[in-house]
Design a protein around this motif. Structure first.
Motif, PDB file in Angstrom:
ATOM      1  N   ASN A 257       0.813  -1.219   0.000  1.00  0.00           N
ATOM      2  CA  ASN A 257       0.000   0.000   0.000  1.00  0.00           C
ATOM      3  C   ASN A 257       0.847   1.269   0.000  1.00  0.00           C
ATOM      4  O   ASN A 257       0.330   2.363  -0.260  1.00  0.00           O
ATOM      5  CB  ASN A 257      -0.952   0.005   1.190  1.00  0.00           C
ATOM      6  CG  ASN A 257      -2.076  -1.001   1.030  1.00  0.00           C
ATOM      7  OD1 ASN A 257      -2.410  -1.396  -0.080  1.00  0.00           O
ATOM      8  ND2 ASN A 257      -2.656  -1.433   2.144  1.00  0.00           N
ATOM      9  N   CYS A 258       2.143   1.132   0.274  1.00  0.00           N
ATOM     10  CA  CYS A 258       3.040   2.291   0.228  1.00  0.00           C
ATOM     11  C   CYS A 258       3.499   2.606  -1.193  1.00  0.00           C
ATOM     12  O   CYS A 258       4.100   3.657  -1.426  1.00  0.00           O
ATOM     13  CB  CYS A 258       4.258   2.055   1.123  1.00  0.00           C
ATOM     14  SG  CYS A 258       3.878   1.996   2.887  1.00  0.00           S
ATOM     15  N   LEU A 259       3.219   1.713  -2.139  1.00  0.00           N
ATOM     16  CA  LEU A 259       3.602   1.936  -3.530  1.00  0.00           C
ATOM     17  C   LEU A 259       2.557   2.783  -4.249  1.00  0.00           C
ATOM     18  O   LEU A 259       1.355   2.655  -4.009  1.00  0.00           O
ATOM     19  CB  LEU A 259       3.750   0.603  -4.260  1.00  0.00           C
ATOM     20  CG  LEU A 259       4.921  -0.285  -3.850  1.00  0.00           C
ATOM     21  CD1 LEU A 259       4.767  -1.665  -4.482  1.00  0.00           C
ATOM     22  CD2 LEU A 259       6.251   0.344  -4.257  1.00  0.00           C
ATOM     23  N   GLY A 260       3.045   3.604  -5.169  1.00  0.00           N
ATOM     24  CA  GLY A 260       2.159   4.334  -6.043  1.00  0.00           C
ATOM     25  C   GLY A 260       1.777   3.488  -7.241  1.00  0.00           C
ATOM     26  O   GLY A 260       2.044   2.280  -7.292  1.00  0.00           O
ATOM     27  N   VAL A 261       1.157   4.105  -8.229  1.00  0.00           N
ATOM     28  CA  VAL A 261       0.791   3.411  -9.466  1.00  0.00           C
ATOM     29  C   VAL A 261       2.071   2.899 -10.152  1.00  0.00           C
ATOM     30  O   VAL A 261       3.072   3.617 -10.241  1.00  0.00           O
ATOM     31  CB  VAL A 261       0.031   4.359 -10.411  1.00  0.00           C
ATOM     32  CG1 VAL A 261      -0.229   3.688 -11.753  1.00  0.00           C
ATOM     33  CG2 VAL A 261      -1.280   4.802  -9.767  1.00  0.00           C
ATOM     34  N   GLY A 281      -6.476  -7.005  -4.660  1.00  0.00           N
ATOM     35  CA  GLY A 281      -6.787  -5.595  -4.873  1.00  0.00           C
ATOM     36  C   GLY A 281      -5.604  -4.685  -4.600  1.00  0.00           C
ATOM     37  O   GLY A 281      -5.483  -3.618  -5.210  1.00  0.00           O
ATOM     38  N   ALA A 282      -4.700  -5.136  -3.693  1.00  0.00           N
ATOM     39  CA  ALA A 282      -3.506  -4.339  -3.400  1.00  0.00           C
ATOM     40  C   ALA A 282      -2.590  -4.239  -4.606  1.00  0.00           C
ATOM     41  O   ALA A 282      -1.795  -3.301  -4.724  1.00  0.00           O
ATOM     42  CB  ALA A 282      -2.748  -4.943  -2.217  1.00  0.00           C
ATOM     43  N   LEU A 283      -2.694  -5.204  -5.528  1.00  0.00           N
ATOM     44  CA  LEU A 283      -1.906  -5.188  -6.762  1.00  0.00           C
ATOM     45  C   LEU A 283      -2.704  -4.584  -7.912  1.00  0.00           C
ATOM     46  O   LEU A 283      -2.243  -3.663  -8.592  1.00  0.00           O
ATOM     47  CB  LEU A 283      -1.464  -6.610  -7.121  1.00  0.00           C
ATOM     48  CG  LEU A 283      -0.590  -7.354  -6.103  1.00  0.00           C
ATOM     49  CD1 LEU A 283      -0.394  -8.791  -6.554  1.00  0.00           C
ATOM     50  CD2 LEU A 283       0.750  -6.657  -5.932  1.00  0.00           C
ATOM     51  N   ILE A 284      -3.921  -5.108  -8.114  1.00  0.00           N
ATOM     52  CA  ILE A 284      -4.720  -4.709  -9.267  1.00  0.00           C
ATOM     53  C   ILE A 284      -5.083  -3.228  -9.231  1.00  0.00           C
ATOM     54  O   ILE A 284      -5.064  -2.535 -10.256  1.00  0.00           O
ATOM     55  CB  ILE A 284      -5.997  -5.572  -9.334  1.00  0.00           C
ATOM     56  CG1 ILE A 284      -5.624  -7.029  -9.640  1.00  0.00           C
ATOM     57  CG2 ILE A 284      -6.969  -5.035 -10.383  1.00  0.00           C
ATOM     58  CD1 ILE A 284      -6.777  -7.999  -9.500  1.00  0.00           C
ATOM     59  N   THR A 289       3.486  -4.309  -8.999  1.00  0.00           N
ATOM     60  CA  THR A 289       4.170  -5.562  -9.290  1.00  0.00           C
ATOM     61  C   THR A 289       4.777  -6.113  -8.010  1.00  0.00           C
ATOM     62  O   THR A 289       5.460  -5.392  -7.280  1.00  0.00           O
ATOM     63  CB  THR A 289       5.288  -5.346 -10.324  1.00  0.00           C
ATOM     64  OG1 THR A 289       4.716  -4.876 -11.546  1.00  0.00           O
ATOM     65  CG2 THR A 289       6.054  -6.635 -10.580  1.00  0.00           C
ATOM     66  N   LEU A 290       4.535  -7.396  -7.748  1.00  0.00           N
ATOM     67  CA  LEU A 290       5.216  -8.109  -6.669  1.00  0.00           C
ATOM     68  C   LEU A 290       6.155  -9.109  -7.324  1.00  0.00           C
ATOM     69  O   LEU A 290       5.709  -9.971  -8.088  1.00  0.00           O
ATOM     70  CB  LEU A 290       4.214  -8.822  -5.763  1.00  0.00           C
ATOM     71  CG  LEU A 290       4.812  -9.671  -4.629  1.00  0.00           C
ATOM     72  CD1 LEU A 290       5.629  -8.811  -3.676  1.00  0.00           C
ATOM     73  CD2 LEU A 290       3.710 -10.411  -3.873  1.00  0.00           C
TER      74      LEU A 290
END
Length: 350
Positions: A257-261, A281-284, A289-290
């Motif tokens: 959740n700390c990542l931007g788009v 949802g945290a990715l989509i 990208t993980l």
């Protein structure tokens, strides 16, 4: 064959004890190296104690090797007696697959041969690592050591260094990017140094308020205490890239959740199932990208050594004698090292 002295684990409960064995005679492409220093990696403990269920005893750990060439095979042209060199986490691969041809031997389709606890592709023998007085390695997997690097402090670059450098380079971290480094151990403190050298704005995420000052000393621009809900809430959506060096299971969602788009979270420390699970949802929701990454190929490992020499980057190390390796292991388990143990292999001769 040549007689070799080492320290080895004879079982998962034996601890490390003296061990004599024989190294092979030189093959035409081999280099013999007398070992001066060997870094101590947490992976060494995992194999010594069979944490992953794959140990082949006796285990002679050590894949952060620095030494000097003492002999070469008759087909070797790139090294000569007296050269300062290093050997990292692998000593062979198939050399013909797509990955190997791209200089990504760590992703060899037939599996790389580990510096220790691997199976030699020619004779099937088990490989023994750098907790020993010398090693014999194919010249393709030997790395010239830049003169500008301190040999002892350079040893961990061959694992901790390349493990953190490779994903930063692969995912294109550049000047102006906001990079978070999760964890501040042997891997994390190197990640900070590399990200800063690449021009990024760097934040260390740590669970402990007591490490804030230490993190700043390592060069971090900012520190987020991950157990502080307000600090984590303020960090949401702020980062381009997260380098995750945490070696144990941990909840990834607060960090994602700390990542931007289009942000990227790369795992380099944890080798385990992801628990708790991640809601997609945290990715989509932000096209995040993980990803994962493991060490680097031979060309990139040479690149990181040269990069360190150019930017005056070394690992923070604590020197030990080989006779103190069991104590070092116990300290590592408690996180009591800043930030990497390196064995002075002269102690093996004492």
């Amino acid at each position: 064959m040549t007689e070799a002295k080492a320290y080895a684990a004879q079982s998962e409960t034996s601890g490390m004890t003296p061990f004599d064995f024989q190294r092979r005679e030189l093959r035409p492409d081999d280099v013999r190296i007398d070992i001066d220093y060997c870094g101590v990696c947490h992976t060494d403990i995992h194999f010594a104690e069979n944490d992953w269920g794959a140990s082949i005893y006796p285990v002679v750990p050590g894949h952060e090797i620095i030494g000097r060439v003492t002999a070469v095979g008759d087909q070797v042209t790139g090294f000569k007696v007296g050269d300062a060199v290093g050997v990292g986490c692998m000593v062979d691969s198939c050399r013909t697959c797509t990955a190997c041809n791209a200089g990504l031997e760590q992703y060899c389709q037939e599996g790389m041969v580990g510096t220790y606890n691997g199976k030699d592709r020619h004779d099937g023998s088990v490989t023994y690592g750098g907790y020993s007085d010398h090693v014999v390695v194919s010249d393709r997997f030997v790395l010239p050591l830049p003169e500008a690097l301190d040999p002892a402090a350079a040893a961990p670059i061959l694992c901790a260094g390349i493990t953190t450098y490779s994903p930063l380079k692969h995912f294109g971290v550049k000047a102006g990017d906001k990079v978070g480094v999760l964890g501040m151990g042997g891997l994390g403190h190197m990640g900070v140094k590399f990200a800063k050298a690449l021009g990024a704005e760097v934040t260390i995420f740590t669970r402990s308020e007591s490490k804030v000052g230490e993190a700043k000393q390592q060069g971090a621009d900012h520190v987020v205490v991950s157990t502080d809900e307000q600090q984590m809430a303020a960090a949401e959506g702020q980062y381009d890239f997260l380098l995750d060096t945490i070696p144990v299971q941990h909840d990834l969602t607060p960090y994602l959740n700390c990542l931007g788009v289009d942000g990227t979270h790369v795992l380099v420390g944890q080798i385990d199932t992801i628990e708790p699970s991640i809601h997609t949802g945290a990715l989509i929701g932000k096209r995040r990208t993980l990803a994962g990454s493991i060490i680097g190929g031979i060309p990139e490992t040479q690149e990181v050594l040269d990069f360190c020499a150019e930017h005056n980057i070394t690992c923070d190390v604590e020197m030990i004698n080989i006779q103190d390796i069991n104590t070092a292991y116990e300290r590592m388990k408690k996180g009591d090292v800043k930030y990497r143990f390196v064995i002075d292999m002269k102690s093996l001769k004492g």
